[in-house]
Design a protein around this motif. Structure first.
Motif, PDB file in Angstrom:
ATOM      1  N   ALA A  53     -19.025 -19.289 -43.317  1.00 36.56           N
ATOM      2  CA  ALA A  53     -19.726 -18.738 -42.082  1.00 36.56           C
ATOM      3  C   ALA A  53     -19.029 -17.828 -41.330  1.00 36.56           C
ATOM      4  O   ALA A  53     -19.140 -16.904 -40.791  1.00 36.56           O
ATOM      5  CB  ALA A  53     -20.610 -19.785 -41.344  1.00 36.56           C
ATOM      6  N   SER A  57     -18.516 -13.901 -40.267  1.00 41.86           N
ATOM      7  CA  SER A  57     -19.489 -13.474 -39.131  1.00 41.86           C
ATOM      8  C   SER A  57     -18.920 -12.251 -38.261  1.00 41.86           C
ATOM      9  O   SER A  57     -17.736 -11.971 -38.005  1.00 41.86           O
ATOM     10  CB  SER A  57     -19.585 -14.638 -38.242  1.00 41.86           C
ATOM     11  OG  SER A  57     -20.225 -14.647 -37.336  1.00 41.86           O
ATOM     12  N   PHE A  59     -19.652 -12.358 -35.268  1.00 44.13           N
ATOM     13  CA  PHE A  59     -19.762 -12.646 -33.816  1.00 44.13           C
ATOM     14  C   PHE A  59     -18.443 -13.674 -33.589  1.00 44.13           C
ATOM     15  O   PHE A  59     -18.442 -14.320 -32.509  1.00 44.13           O
ATOM     16  CB  PHE A  59     -20.954 -13.916 -33.462  1.00 44.13           C
ATOM     17  CG  PHE A  59     -22.196 -13.107 -33.931  1.00 44.13           C
ATOM     18  CD1 PHE A  59     -22.313 -12.009 -33.266  1.00 44.13           C
ATOM     19  CD2 PHE A  59     -23.019 -13.594 -34.744  1.00 44.13           C
ATOM     20  CE1 PHE A  59     -23.659 -11.115 -33.544  1.00 44.13           C
ATOM     21  CE2 PHE A  59     -24.417 -13.056 -35.257  1.00 44.13           C
ATOM     22  CZ  PHE A  59     -24.622 -11.674 -34.709  1.00 44.13           C
TER      23      PHE A  59
ATOM     24  N   ILE B 210     -22.908 -18.935 -35.173  1.00 41.74           N
ATOM     25  CA  ILE B 210     -22.449 -18.346 -36.109  1.00 41.74           C
ATOM     26  C   ILE B 210     -22.936 -18.613 -37.539  1.00 41.74           C
ATOM     27  O   ILE B 210     -23.329 -18.125 -38.496  1.00 41.74           O
ATOM     28  CB  ILE B 210     -20.751 -18.352 -36.248  1.00 41.74           C
ATOM     29  CG1 ILE B 210     -20.368 -17.475 -35.209  1.00 41.74           C
ATOM     30  CG2 ILE B 210     -20.111 -18.027 -37.607  1.00 41.74           C
ATOM     31  CD1 ILE B 210     -18.711 -17.492 -34.866  1.00 41.74           C
ATOM     32  N   HIS B 211     -23.053 -20.189 -37.365  1.00 40.55           N
ATOM     33  CA  HIS B 211     -23.518 -20.732 -38.664  1.00 40.55           C
ATOM     34  C   HIS B 211     -24.969 -20.396 -39.006  1.00 40.55           C
ATOM     35  O   HIS B 211     -25.555 -20.399 -39.885  1.00 40.55           O
ATOM     36  CB  HIS B 211     -23.365 -22.222 -38.606  1.00 40.55           C
ATOM     37  CG  HIS B 211     -22.008 -22.755 -38.847  1.00 40.55           C
ATOM     38  ND1 HIS B 211     -20.952 -22.677 -37.840  1.00 40.55           N
ATOM     39  CD2 HIS B 211     -21.452 -22.938 -40.143  1.00 40.55           C
ATOM     40  CE1 HIS B 211     -19.869 -22.677 -38.526  1.00 40.55           C
ATOM     41  NE2 HIS B 211     -19.988 -23.242 -39.893  1.00 40.55           N
ATOM     42  N   HIS B 213     -26.447 -17.770 -37.903  1.00 38.70           N
ATOM     43  CA  HIS B 213     -26.639 -16.520 -38.400  1.00 38.70           C
ATOM     44  C   HIS B 213     -26.385 -16.276 -39.930  1.00 38.70           C
ATOM     45  O   HIS B 213     -27.169 -15.578 -40.722  1.00 38.70           O
ATOM     46  CB  HIS B 213     -25.810 -15.457 -37.600  1.00 38.70           C
ATOM     47  CG  HIS B 213     -25.515 -14.167 -38.310  1.00 38.70           C
ATOM     48  ND1 HIS B 213     -24.441 -13.826 -38.912  1.00 38.70           N
ATOM     49  CD2 HIS B 213     -26.255 -12.988 -38.505  1.00 38.70           C
ATOM     50  CE1 HIS B 213     -24.585 -12.554 -39.202  1.00 38.70           C
ATOM     51  NE2 HIS B 213     -25.554 -12.288 -38.854  1.00 38.70           N
ATOM     52  N   HIS B 214     -25.162 -17.104 -40.332  1.00 37.17           N
ATOM     53  CA  HIS B 214     -25.165 -16.896 -41.757  1.00 37.17           C
ATOM     54  C   HIS B 214     -26.069 -17.496 -42.701  1.00 37.17           C
ATOM     55  O   HIS B 214     -26.238 -16.918 -43.766  1.00 37.17           O
ATOM     56  CB  HIS B 214     -23.650 -18.050 -41.720  1.00 37.17           C
ATOM     57  CG  HIS B 214     -23.345 -18.101 -43.397  1.00 37.17           C
ATOM     58  ND1 HIS B 214     -22.337 -17.210 -43.508  1.00 37.17           N
ATOM     59  CD2 HIS B 214     -23.246 -18.918 -44.288  1.00 37.17           C
ATOM     60  CE1 HIS B 214     -22.086 -17.427 -45.086  1.00 37.17           C
ATOM     61  NE2 HIS B 214     -22.625 -18.572 -45.288  1.00 37.17           N
TER      62      HIS B 214
END
Lengths: 483, 356
Positions: A53, A57, A59, B210-211, B213-214
């Motif tokens: 992830a 990402s 972000f 972040i997770h 969104h992933h």
């Protein structure tokens, strides 16, 4: 009357040394236990991490990796190539040429097709004059920025890099350090979690002597073949896995190693950047950042993670080792003197009440006490009937205790990262643990004392460190030709 | 020397020697124990590693062998039966390492699609692997529970009872566990269930964002919720997350509300909102962006200069000009870049007109 006085002095001295030794051993043991807990918790908490992830990402915070370079012509291309292929999607590599006199800069310009960019320079942190900023014409090297500046030392080069860094986090490293590909992914994690503001993270540093390096990356991990490097390998395992992690758990860590550390750029700048007038700039910066946070009454953390993410070459000759240890000792004492206002100062919390006094009494003064102890026994042996049995038993206890701590560190390494996988490595490390206190410790002791004396006479130089370089993997074609 | 004499001497030894002797014995024993542990650990881990490696090879062989059989013209049912029988035989003879088998199946699943993928999941279901994963949810170790959640989402266990259980874990105290439960629910649903954002009172860490969104990336855009619904949340981290998702999935249907975030009380939200309007090219935000140019917060100031460079016209150049002599290096740099960008736009536009 004279005898009573001598007897009283002798009684007080013996007991003081004994109490000192007991406190030192007790605290080392306490730190080891805490370090063990920290490693265990880290492994448990990170076992189920999904780093995919993070890898892709948009972000993730931007990280600027600052590489100070001074006459690194032999290795710089491989190092930069390896740094450009780290597993993180939002970072830049800022190489700062600190007035190299060899062909380092030219090599970089040619290999990465660098062109000057006519931007003005930033002197937010005061530094020596910046001559030029270079960027690559090739899109594939768009992460790379090279700054050419007048020579001003490592700290000055790092400050220049920080001034021009675009990331909110900056990673400071040595040009010859080898960084694990997943290093940034792991180091950034504490900054992304909601567990208080993290101002710096450090990782375990390991010795890369005898390891095979290809294109600036570690491809085969080996225990150093030479005794001197192997002693240091064991010392690093012990110090980083037990002591530093223990301090990290207490949030009392006073040093993030200059070989590799990740910092909050805003706090570095507010704290005033690296100090250019000390040879222990890594420890000095960590303390100053912590002081700044205390003075602003802001909650913060300095975190050390037990992952071995950075590999460095250890000195292989006595003269190199002496220079390095001498520098470390001078760096420590310079920093301790500069920040003497912390000493038992409750305003600085645990740092003032525990970390600083510990560092002063048990890191800096330990060699002096040791020499005083030995000297005292020598005088006693000359003047009167020495108590050999007492002395020998005491020495045996100290020896066994240091072997015990090394073995605990080896156990932690075995249960956690298990980097040395050759069958014979365990035997070699155990043997090293038994030999180290007799052979290596006296060398460290002498150089620590010499460093402190050099500080008193005002010695400031870094001392040249000649690198032997890592073993390189031979290309298949070369092997064929050779055969 | 007679033994009696030695024992006599030992008995007369002062107490301190005894203490030292005990300490030495303890340390020596400690060292020996540690050395023994080191060697035993090496031995055990090598044996365990080899056993696991052999077993992995064996299971993979069963699955690939079955795939070859299926390619040889067998019907899907026959293929399935063939594989299941292989594993059942194995279970009877040597027992089945279900954890390892799930790992192999989930790994293999990544490289399969369509019917083969469905068949693989069927095999897992017939071998009762989902039940094994479910049982792990009741364990105390949060790592095992996280592993179980991953297995449940990987094996696509969509049972409503299971989902209910996962929903309960979503509110667990352990951040990593509750995060994994949220991700599992998102993965198992036809459209992602983000209702927990409505009631979230604790900050959503950047790590969690972040997770999330992933995970959301795997959905079609039309399946995603309208993130602007959370722009009015009182939880700052939820607003930040929503703005990031709006940018990422280009949801500019509620631009008024997005522009409104430019006057949010939190500097973090304002900075994020500036990035959002810039990425979504919401030109109507330019006047508000100009008003932010002299903000004392350097992050807001720099972000607005950058955004004006992207969205503005030459009309904004005079507003930017004064910042060319700002005391901050970065403000000056970004301003120069923004002005250059605005001028380039004009040049390329006039070139197009000239050519036409």
């Amino acid at each position: 009357m004279k005898e009573i006085i001598i007897h009283s002095i002798s009684y007080i001295a013996e007991n003081l040394i004994l109490v000192y030794a007991i406190i030192l051993a007790g605290f080392s043991f306490f730190l080891s236990v805490i370090g063990l807990i920290e490693v265990y918790k880290y492994l448990i908490n990170n076992r189920s991490d999904d780093r995919n992830a993070l890898l892709s990402s948009p972000f993730t915070p931007r990280i600027s990796l600052i590489v100070p370079m001074y006459n690194e012509g032999e290795t710089i291309i491989d190092s930069v190539r390896s740094l450009l292929s780290l597993q993180y999607n939002n970072y830049e590599v800022v190489v700062v040429n600190d007035g190299s006199t060899d062909e380092s800069l030219q090599k970089l310009i040619e290999y990465f097709q660098l062109v000057p960019t006519y931007l003005e320079s930033n002197y937010e942190l005061p530094t020596k004059k910046v001559k030029c900023l270079y960027k690559s014409r090739q899109k594939v090297f768009s992460r790379l920025v090279v700054i050419d500046k007048a020579n001003g030392g490592k700290a000055d080069a790092l400050n220049t890099g920080i001034n021009h860094a675009q990331g909110s986090l900056v990673a400071a490293m040595d040009a010859d350090s080898i960084i694990a590909p997943e290093a940034l992914l792991k180091m950034v994690k504490p900054f992304l979690q909601n567990k208080g503001r993290v101002i710096a993270t450090g990782s375990i540093i390991r010795i890369a002597n005898s390891c095979t390096v290809e294109d600036g990356s570690l491809v085969n991990i080996q225990l150093p073949k030479g005794w001197l490097a192997r002693f240091q390998a064991l010392e690093y395992i012990r110090v980083f896995l037990l002591s530093r992690l223990g301090w990290s758990r207490l949030n009392g860590l006073l040093i993030i190693s200059g070989a590799f550390g990740l910092f909050d750029r805003e706090i570095i700048i507010k704290a005033g950047g690296y100090c250019t007038k000390t040879v222990g700039e890594d420890m000095e910066l960590t303390i100053r950042m912590r002081r700044y946070m205390h003075e602003q009454k802001l909650a913060y953390k300095v975190v050390h993670i037990p992952d071995p993410l950075c590999w460095t070459e250890a000195p292989t000759s006595l003269s190199q080792l002496s220079r390095q240890r001498n520098r470390w000792a001078r760096g420590s004492v310079e920093t301790l003197v500069k920040h003497r206002g912390l000493f038992f100062n409750p305003k600085y919390g645990l740092m003032g009440m525990l970390s600083y006094p510990y560092w002063l009494f048990f890191e800096y003064l330990a060699p002096f006490i040791e020499v005083v102890g030995i000297g005292y026994f020598g005088i006693k042996a000359i003047l009167s009937q020495p108590s050999w049995l007492n002395f020998s038993l005491f020495l045996v206890i100290i020896y066994l205790f240091s072997v015990f701590l090394s073995l605990v560190a080896l156990i932690v390494e075995e249960f956690s990262y298990h980097k040395y996988q050759n069958k014979s490595d365990v035997a070699k490390l155990i043997l090293t643990a038994f030999v180290e206190p007799i052979v290596f410790h006296p060398i460290v002791l002498v150089n620590a004392l010499k460093g402190s004396l050099d500080f008193l006479v005002g010695k400031k130089s870094w001392g040249e460190m000649k690198r032997k370089g890592f073993a390189k993997q031979e290309p298949e074609s070369a092997k064929k030709v050779a055969s | 020397m007679p033994i009696a004499m030695i024992t006599d001497q030992l008995a007369n030894l002062p107490f301190q020697y005894w203490v030292l002797a005990v300490a030495i014995s303890l340390l020596m024993a400690g060292c020996l124990v540690l050395i023994a542990i080191l060697y035993i650990r090496r031995l055990v881990s090598a044996t365990r590693k080899k056993k696991r490696h052999d077993l992995q090879f064996r299971y993979q062989y069963f699955l690939y062998d079955a795939l070859v059989e299926s390619e040889a013209g067998k019907t899907p049912e026959a293929f399935q039966e063939f594989v299941v029988n292989l594993f059942r035989e194995e279970e009877e003879k040597h027992g089945l390492n279900k954890e390892l088998l799930i790992n192999i199946i989930l790994d293999l699943k990544k490289s399969l699609s369509g019917q083969s993928r469905a068949q693989l999941l069927e095999i897992a279901a017939t071998l009762k692997l989902p039940d094994y994963a479910l049982r792990k949810l009741d364990r105390l170790s949060f790592n095992t529970q996280i592993q179980a959640l991953r297995e449940i989402s990987g094996l696509q266990v969509t049972d409503s009872a299971v989902q209910e259980k996962v929903k309960q874990i979503q509110y667990a105290k352990h951040a990593a566990l509750s995060q994994e439960a949220s991700l599992t629910l998102i993965k198992l649903g036809e459209s992602p269930d983000l209702s927990f954002l409505d009631v979230l009172t604790t900050p959503l860490s950047q790590w969690q964002q972040i997770h999330l969104h992933h995970c959301l990336r795997n959905f079609e855009r039309h399946q995603l919720p309208d993130f602007s619904q959370w722009l009015t949340s009182t939880n700052e981290s939820v607003v930040l997350f929503s703005l990031r998702m709006i940018t990422e999935f280009e949801q500019c249907n509620n631009s008024e509300l997005i522009i409104h975030q430019l006057s949010h009380k939190s500097a973090n939200v304002v900075t994020e909102a500036i990035y959002t309007v810039s990425q979504l090219k919401i030109a109507s935000a330019v006047p508000t962006l100009v008003s932010l140019l002299h903000q004392p917060n350097p992050r807001i100031q720099i972000s607005s200069i950058r955004a004006i460079g992207r969205l503005g016209t030459t009309q904004q150049v005079p507003d930017l000009e004064s910042l060319r002599i700002d005391s901050s290096y970065w403000v000056r740099q970004i301003t120069v870049e923004a002005i250059a960008r605005l001028r380039t736009k004009v040049d390329s536009a006039s070139e197009v007109i000239h050519q036409s």
